[in-house]
Design a protein around this motif. Structure first.
Motif, PDB file in Angstrom:
ATOM      1  N   PRO A   1       0.805  -1.226   0.000  1.00  0.00           N
ATOM      2  CA  PRO A   1       0.000   0.000   0.000  1.00  0.00           C
ATOM      3  C   PRO A   1       0.837   1.275   0.000  1.00  0.00           C
ATOM      4  N   TYR A   2       2.084   1.221   0.365  1.00  0.00           N
ATOM      5  CA  TYR A   2       2.933   2.400   0.419  1.00  0.00           C
ATOM      6  C   TYR A   2       3.750   2.559  -0.856  1.00  0.00           C
ATOM      7  N   SER A   3       3.354   1.893  -1.923  1.00  0.00           N
ATOM      8  CA  SER A   3       4.100   1.896  -3.167  1.00  0.00           C
ATOM      9  C   SER A   3       3.989   3.254  -3.874  1.00  0.00           C
ATOM     10  N   LYS A   4       4.857   3.458  -4.838  1.00  0.00           N
ATOM     11  CA  LYS A   4       4.828   4.678  -5.651  1.00  0.00           C
ATOM     12  C   LYS A   4       3.604   4.644  -6.545  1.00  0.00           C
ATOM     13  N   SER A   5       3.015   5.813  -6.759  1.00  0.00           N
ATOM     14  CA  SER A   5       1.819   5.917  -7.576  1.00  0.00           C
ATOM     15  C   SER A   5       2.198   6.048  -9.048  1.00  0.00           C
ATOM     16  N   LYS A   6       1.523   5.263  -9.893  1.00  0.00           N
ATOM     17  CA  LYS A   6       1.800   5.360 -11.325  1.00  0.00           C
ATOM     18  C   LYS A   6       1.230   6.651 -11.891  1.00  0.00           C
ATOM     19  N   THR A   7       0.145   7.155 -11.316  1.00  0.00           N
ATOM     20  CA  THR A   7      -0.434   8.417 -11.781  1.00  0.00           C
ATOM     21  C   THR A   7       0.517   9.577 -11.506  1.00  0.00           C
ATOM     22  N   THR A   8       1.079   9.614 -10.309  1.00  0.00           N
ATOM     23  CA  THR A   8       2.027  10.679  -9.959  1.00  0.00           C
ATOM     24  C   THR A   8       3.255  10.616 -10.853  1.00  0.00           C
ATOM     25  N   ALA A   9       3.769   9.400 -11.067  1.00  0.00           N
ATOM     26  CA  ALA A   9       4.948   9.250 -11.925  1.00  0.00           C
ATOM     27  C   ALA A   9       4.632   9.676 -13.357  1.00  0.00           C
ATOM     28  N   GLY A  10       3.440   9.344 -13.860  1.00  0.00           N
ATOM     29  CA  GLY A  10       3.058   9.725 -15.227  1.00  0.00           C
ATOM     30  C   GLY A  10       2.923  11.226 -15.393  1.00  0.00           C
ATOM     31  N   ILE A  11       2.291  11.881 -14.433  1.00  0.00           N
ATOM     32  CA  ILE A  11       2.122  13.341 -14.520  1.00  0.00           C
ATOM     33  C   ILE A  11       3.472  14.050 -14.409  1.00  0.00           C
ATOM     34  N   LEU A  12       4.332  13.570 -13.496  1.00  0.00           N
ATOM     35  CA  LEU A  12       5.668  14.167 -13.379  1.00  0.00           C
ATOM     36  C   LEU A  12       6.461  13.962 -14.667  1.00  0.00           C
ATOM     37  N   ALA A  13       6.325  12.803 -15.302  1.00  0.00           N
ATOM     38  CA  ALA A  13       7.059  12.536 -16.539  1.00  0.00           C
ATOM     39  C   ALA A  13       6.592  13.438 -17.668  1.00  0.00           C
ATOM     40  N   ILE A  14       5.281  13.688 -17.761  1.00  0.00           N
ATOM     41  CA  ILE A  14       4.767  14.531 -18.841  1.00  0.00           C
ATOM     42  C   ILE A  14       5.125  15.990 -18.607  1.00  0.00           C
ATOM     43  N   LEU A  15       4.954  16.478 -17.377  1.00  0.00           N
ATOM     44  CA  LEU A  15       5.180  17.903 -17.109  1.00  0.00           C
ATOM     45  C   LEU A  15       6.646  18.258 -16.890  1.00  0.00           C
ATOM     46  N   LEU A  16       7.376  17.454 -16.114  1.00  0.00           N
ATOM     47  CA  LEU A  16       8.757  17.777 -15.760  1.00  0.00           C
ATOM     48  C   LEU A  16       9.738  16.694 -16.226  1.00  0.00           C
ATOM     49  N   GLY A  17       9.362  15.955 -17.281  1.00  0.00           N
ATOM     50  CA  GLY A  17      10.200  14.865 -17.778  1.00  0.00           C
ATOM     51  C   GLY A  17      11.523  15.340 -18.333  1.00  0.00           C
ATOM     52  N   GLY A  18      11.578  16.573 -18.820  1.00  0.00           N
ATOM     53  CA  GLY A  18      12.829  17.114 -19.361  1.00  0.00           C
ATOM     54  C   GLY A  18      13.905  17.225 -18.296  1.00  0.00           C
TER      55      GLY A  18
ATOM     56  N   ASN B   1      -1.463  -1.520 -12.727  1.00  0.00           N
ATOM     57  CA  ASN B   1      -0.768  -1.250 -11.466  1.00  0.00           C
ATOM     58  C   ASN B   1       0.315  -2.288 -11.183  1.00  0.00           C
ATOM     59  N   GLU B   2      -0.010  -3.564 -11.412  1.00  0.00           N
ATOM     60  CA  GLU B   2       0.965  -4.624 -11.153  1.00  0.00           C
ATOM     61  C   GLU B   2       2.172  -4.529 -12.075  1.00  0.00           C
ATOM     62  N   LYS B   3       1.897  -4.292 -13.366  1.00  0.00           N
ATOM     63  CA  LYS B   3       2.992  -4.183 -14.328  1.00  0.00           C
ATOM     64  C   LYS B   3       3.870  -2.980 -13.998  1.00  0.00           C
ATOM     65  N   PHE B   4       3.257  -1.863 -13.654  1.00  0.00           N
ATOM     66  CA  PHE B   4       4.028  -0.667 -13.298  1.00  0.00           C
ATOM     67  C   PHE B   4       4.892  -0.941 -12.074  1.00  0.00           C
ATOM     68  N   TYR B   5       4.311  -1.594 -11.073  1.00  0.00           N
ATOM     69  CA  TYR B   5       5.056  -1.860  -9.837  1.00  0.00           C
ATOM     70  C   TYR B   5       6.261  -2.761 -10.097  1.00  0.00           C
ATOM     71  N   TYR B   6       6.042  -3.862 -10.815  1.00  0.00           N
ATOM     72  CA  TYR B   6       7.151  -4.806 -11.022  1.00  0.00           C
ATOM     73  C   TYR B   6       8.182  -4.303 -12.020  1.00  0.00           C
ATOM     74  N   LYS B   7       7.780  -3.444 -12.951  1.00  0.00           N
ATOM     75  CA  LYS B   7       8.732  -2.972 -13.952  1.00  0.00           C
ATOM     76  C   LYS B   7       9.493  -1.745 -13.523  1.00  0.00           C
ATOM     77  N   TYR B   8       8.847  -0.820 -12.815  1.00  0.00           N
ATOM     78  CA  TYR B   8       9.481   0.468 -12.534  1.00  0.00           C
ATOM     79  C   TYR B   8       9.795   0.704 -11.048  1.00  0.00           C
ATOM     80  N   VAL B   9       9.006   0.168 -10.157  1.00  0.00           N
ATOM     81  CA  VAL B   9       9.193   0.456  -8.742  1.00  0.00           C
ATOM     82  C   VAL B   9      10.055  -0.608  -8.085  1.00  0.00           C
ATOM     83  N   LYS B  10       9.708  -1.867  -8.274  1.00  0.00           N
ATOM     84  CA  LYS B  10      10.431  -2.953  -7.576  1.00  0.00           C
ATOM     85  C   LYS B  10      11.628  -3.365  -8.425  1.00  0.00           C
ATOM     86  N   ARG B  11      12.754  -2.838  -8.124  1.00  0.00           N
ATOM     87  CA  ARG B  11      13.989  -3.179  -8.844  1.00  0.00           C
ATOM     88  C   ARG B  11      15.047  -3.539  -7.881  1.00  0.00           C
TER      89      ARG B  11
END
Length: 137
Positions: free
Chosen positions: A68-85, A127-137
């Protein structure tokens, strides 16, 4: 073999004799012991087993393996679009090295284009794919 020996003098005597004819000793008559036939008991009468109600069947709810304390995919997506540079989404996901690389090359606008593409990928993945691919490394 109708003869046996006297226990006192050892003389041969008749098998049915009650006393020795030589020494006069009284001899106990052995009566054969027969085994009694086994007594069979009547088979037990079984009663019908009581009928029990079937336990309620619970359907297992699919358990999410994402903490439940995992990183949010929505937050990561919005940050990537707005401040991805500037690579802010990489810092958010804990990939500090990639974040610094995005900052170093921010003047080329390549990190901005990659940020928009990554933001779309983050937002469209499960959510599962995002967690295993980007968060859990």
């Amino acid at each position: 073999m109708n003869e046996k020996k006297c226990p006192c003098c050892g003389a041969s005597i008749s098998f049915n004799a009650t006393e020795c004819k030589y020494c006069g000793e009284t001899i106990a008559v052995e009566t054969p012991q027969y085994q009694q036939a086994p007594q069979y008991q009547q088979a037990p009468q079984y009663q019908q087993a009581p009928q029990y109600q079937q336990a309620p069947q619970y359907q297992a709810q699919p358990q999410s393996t994402i903490p439940p304390y995992s990183k949010s995919k929505t937050t990561a997506g919005i940050l990537a679009i707005l401040l991805g540079g500037l690579g802010i989404h990489k810092f958010y996901l804990g990939r500090i090295g990639m974040g610094i690389l995005y900052i170093v090359f921010c003047w080329t606008y390549i990190p901005a284009i990659l940020g928009i593409i990554e933001g779309i990928i983050y937002l469209t993945s499960s959510n599962e794919k995002f967690y295993y691919k980007y968060v859990k490394r």
